[in-house]
Design a protein around this motif. Structure first.
Motif, short mmCIF file in Angstrom:
data_model
loop_
_atom_site.label_atom_id
_atom_site.label_comp_id
_atom_site.label_asym_id
_atom_site.label_seq_id
_atom_site.Cartn_x
_atom_site.Cartn_y
_atom_site.Cartn_z
N TYR A 1 65.82 -15.13 -64.94
CA TYR A 1 65.91 -15.40 -63.51
C TYR A 1 66.45 -16.79 -63.21
O TYR A 1 66.24 -17.73 -63.97
CB TYR A 1 64.53 -15.20 -62.89
CG TYR A 1 64.44 -15.41 -61.40
CD1 TYR A 1 65.41 -14.90 -60.54
CD2 TYR A 1 63.38 -16.11 -60.84
CE1 TYR A 1 65.32 -15.09 -59.18
CE2 TYR A 1 63.28 -16.30 -59.48
CZ TYR A 1 64.25 -15.79 -58.65
OH TYR A 1 64.17 -15.99 -57.30
N GLN A 2 67.09 -16.94 -62.09
CA GLN A 2 67.92 -18.09 -61.72
C GLN A 2 67.34 -19.46 -62.07
O GLN A 2 68.06 -20.31 -62.60
CB GLN A 2 68.22 -18.03 -60.22
CG GLN A 2 69.08 -19.19 -59.71
CD GLN A 2 69.58 -18.96 -58.30
OE1 GLN A 2 69.39 -17.89 -57.73
NE2 GLN A 2 70.23 -19.95 -57.73
N PRO A 3 66.06 -19.78 -61.76
CA PRO A 3 65.59 -21.13 -62.07
C PRO A 3 65.68 -21.50 -63.54
O PRO A 3 65.79 -22.69 -63.87
CB PRO A 3 64.12 -21.10 -61.59
CG PRO A 3 64.10 -20.03 -60.55
CD PRO A 3 65.05 -18.99 -61.05
N ALA A 4 65.64 -20.51 -64.43
CA ALA A 4 65.76 -20.81 -65.86
C ALA A 4 67.15 -21.35 -66.18
O ALA A 4 67.30 -22.37 -66.87
CB ALA A 4 65.47 -19.54 -66.68
N LEU A 5 68.18 -20.68 -65.68
CA LEU A 5 69.54 -21.15 -65.89
C LEU A 5 69.77 -22.48 -65.20
O LEU A 5 70.36 -23.41 -65.77
CB LEU A 5 70.54 -20.12 -65.39
CG LEU A 5 72.02 -20.50 -65.48
CD1 LEU A 5 72.42 -20.87 -66.89
CD2 LEU A 5 72.91 -19.38 -64.95
N GLU A 6 69.28 -22.61 -63.96
CA GLU A 6 69.45 -23.86 -63.22
C GLU A 6 68.89 -25.05 -63.99
O GLU A 6 69.49 -26.13 -64.03
CB GLU A 6 68.75 -23.77 -61.86
CG GLU A 6 69.40 -22.83 -60.88
CD GLU A 6 68.63 -22.73 -59.58
OE1 GLU A 6 69.24 -22.31 -58.58
OE2 GLU A 6 67.43 -23.06 -59.55
N THR A 7 67.74 -24.84 -64.60
CA THR A 7 67.07 -25.93 -65.31
C THR A 7 67.86 -26.34 -66.54
O THR A 7 68.03 -27.54 -66.81
CB THR A 7 65.63 -25.51 -65.67
OG1 THR A 7 64.91 -25.20 -64.47
CG2 THR A 7 64.91 -26.63 -66.40
N LEU A 8 68.38 -25.38 -67.28
CA LEU A 8 69.20 -25.73 -68.45
C LEU A 8 70.50 -26.40 -68.03
O LEU A 8 70.95 -27.35 -68.68
CB LEU A 8 69.50 -24.48 -69.27
CG LEU A 8 68.32 -23.81 -69.98
CD1 LEU A 8 68.83 -22.78 -70.98
CD2 LEU A 8 67.42 -24.82 -70.68
N LEU A 9 71.10 -25.95 -66.94
CA LEU A 9 72.32 -26.60 -66.46
C LEU A 9 72.04 -28.04 -66.03
O LEU A 9 72.86 -28.93 -66.24
CB LEU A 9 72.94 -25.81 -65.32
CG LEU A 9 73.51 -24.43 -65.67
CD1 LEU A 9 74.08 -23.75 -64.41
CD2 LEU A 9 74.57 -24.52 -66.75
N ASP B 1 72.66 -6.49 -64.37
CA ASP B 1 73.11 -6.42 -62.98
C ASP B 1 72.06 -6.90 -62.00
O ASP B 1 72.29 -6.89 -60.79
CB ASP B 1 73.51 -4.98 -62.63
CG ASP B 1 74.75 -4.53 -63.36
OD1 ASP B 1 75.57 -5.41 -63.72
OD2 ASP B 1 74.91 -3.31 -63.60
N THR B 2 70.89 -7.27 -62.48
CA THR B 2 69.81 -7.74 -61.62
C THR B 2 69.29 -9.07 -62.15
O THR B 2 69.81 -9.61 -63.14
CB THR B 2 68.64 -6.72 -61.59
OG1 THR B 2 67.94 -6.76 -62.85
CG2 THR B 2 69.14 -5.31 -61.34
N ILE B 3 68.24 -9.58 -61.53
CA ILE B 3 67.65 -10.83 -62.00
C ILE B 3 66.82 -10.64 -63.27
O ILE B 3 66.42 -11.60 -63.91
CB ILE B 3 66.76 -11.48 -60.91
CG1 ILE B 3 65.59 -10.57 -60.55
CG2 ILE B 3 67.59 -11.82 -59.68
CD1 ILE B 3 64.61 -11.17 -59.57
N MET B 4 66.56 -9.39 -63.64
CA MET B 4 65.78 -9.08 -64.84
C MET B 4 66.66 -9.13 -66.08
O MET B 4 67.87 -8.87 -66.03
CB MET B 4 65.15 -7.70 -64.71
CG MET B 4 64.28 -7.52 -63.48
SD MET B 4 62.74 -8.44 -63.59
CE MET B 4 61.85 -7.41 -64.76
#
Length: 334
Positions: A55-63, A101-104
């Motif tokens: 889910y999005q916050p995981a990617l945001e945090t690594l970026l 195709d989803t946040i999962m």
């Protein structure tokens, strides 16, 4: 209706929010290293280099930690719409292959076929065998340790969340990837942003807040435990449902009507499980109808909060700043 656009969040701490250039020199981690996460010890002989993010916050945090070149695949950010990105991160998102195709996370066979050496997400739902997903133990056995942001490992742990856990996660990720200096710099910047909010709202009257995901009966809202309650308090607000020891839950019309909020925070997302959902404006209108005699209804005082900000990740601190500006605008003009 008085409202701050969700996009306002994207302007906060832009320097912190931008992904570091993928070509930035990587700092070397000592090997082996260990961190604790969700009651498990994760051990690494070298920094992960083939990461799958949920889910999005995981990617945001690594970026935010400048780790774009370590991310091999990601899920979709379908729920947020085209404007649901932090500064500098949309291009990075587009450049990373999408495997769901989803946040999962994808189903078990697809997930195990990725050959990942690290998986990061915001909860346990993408690791539920009953849903057809690879479990934490299966991924571990395949050489892909799982890191859960916010220690959201169970409903009980979700209720215990504190903002301090966000800094713990950043520090642990810095250790895992050998970028401790970047992590500490980001932590310092985020702590400074929180300290600035605290200074600005100190001594000001608390604004009574109802944080909601809509409904006309029952009403989905946030009680007095967990992440959203923390963000409200740190932003200079008072959660009108603070006496209920719940996080995201359903409340009766009578209880919500009696809460008498000064303002609403409304969860904002456009798609859930592949289907369009009510807009933040529609949800706000519904709930203002329930609290029709409140100051919030009389002033139509509402603010949309991106759903990603209501889950663990570095965006939490950015959201606190935006909420504080909404609650106490005069404090941010000086």
């Amino acid at each position: 209706m008085k409202r701050l656009l969700a996009g306002g969040l994207l302007l906060v701490l832009a320097a912190c929010g931008q992904a570091a250039p993928p070509t930035a020199p990587a700092e070397q981690a000592a090997a082996p290293i260990t961190v604790r996460n969700c009651g498990r010890t994760l051990t690494f002989d070298k920094p992960p280099s083939k990461v799958v993010t949920g889910y999005q916050p995981a990617l945001e945090t690594l970026l935010a930690l400048g780790l774009q070149d370590k991310i091999a695949a990601r899920t979709a950010f379908e729920e947020n719409g085209p404007d649901g990105f932090l500064p500098g991160q949309k291009a990075a998102y587009d450049a990373i292959p999408q495997i769901s195709d989803t946040i999962m996370l994808p189903q078990k066979e697809v997930m195990l076929a990725q050959g990942a050496d690290f998986v990061i997400d915001n909860g346990q739902s993408s690791f539920d065998a009953a849903g057809g997903y690879a479990t934490v133990d299966e991924l571990q056995a395949a050489g892909a340790p799982v890191f859960i942001l916010g220690n959201w490992c169970s409903p009980e742990e979700t209720l215990k969340f504190t903002i301090e856990q966000t800094f713990t996660d950043l520090r642990d990720l810095g250790i895992i990837f050998g970028v401790q200096d970047r992590a500490e710099k980001l932590i310092t910047d985020l702590r400074a942003a929180l300290a600035d909010v605290e200074k600005r709202v100190s001594g000001l009257p608390k604004v009574r807040i109802l944080a909601t995901d809509g409904g006309t009966g029952p009403v989905t809202a946030y009680g007095g435990a967990g992440l959203m309650n923390q963000m409200i308090t740190l932003a200079g607000g008072e959660n009108v449902l603070a006496d209920t020891k719940a996080d995201y839950s359903e409340f009766s019309v009578e209880q919500v009507a009696a809460s008498n909020p000064d303002a609403l925070l409304v969860l904002d997302y456009v798609v859930y499980d592949g289907k369009a959902v009510a807009t933040a404006d529609k949800k706000a209108a519904d709930v203002l109808g329930v609290v029709k005699n409140s100051p919030a209804a009389k002033e139509k005082r509402t603010m949309p909060v991106p759903a990603a900000a209501a889950h663990p990740g570095y965006r939490n601190i950015l959201a606190i700043v935006e909420i504080a500006k909404f609650l106490h605008p005069d404090a941010f003009t000086r």
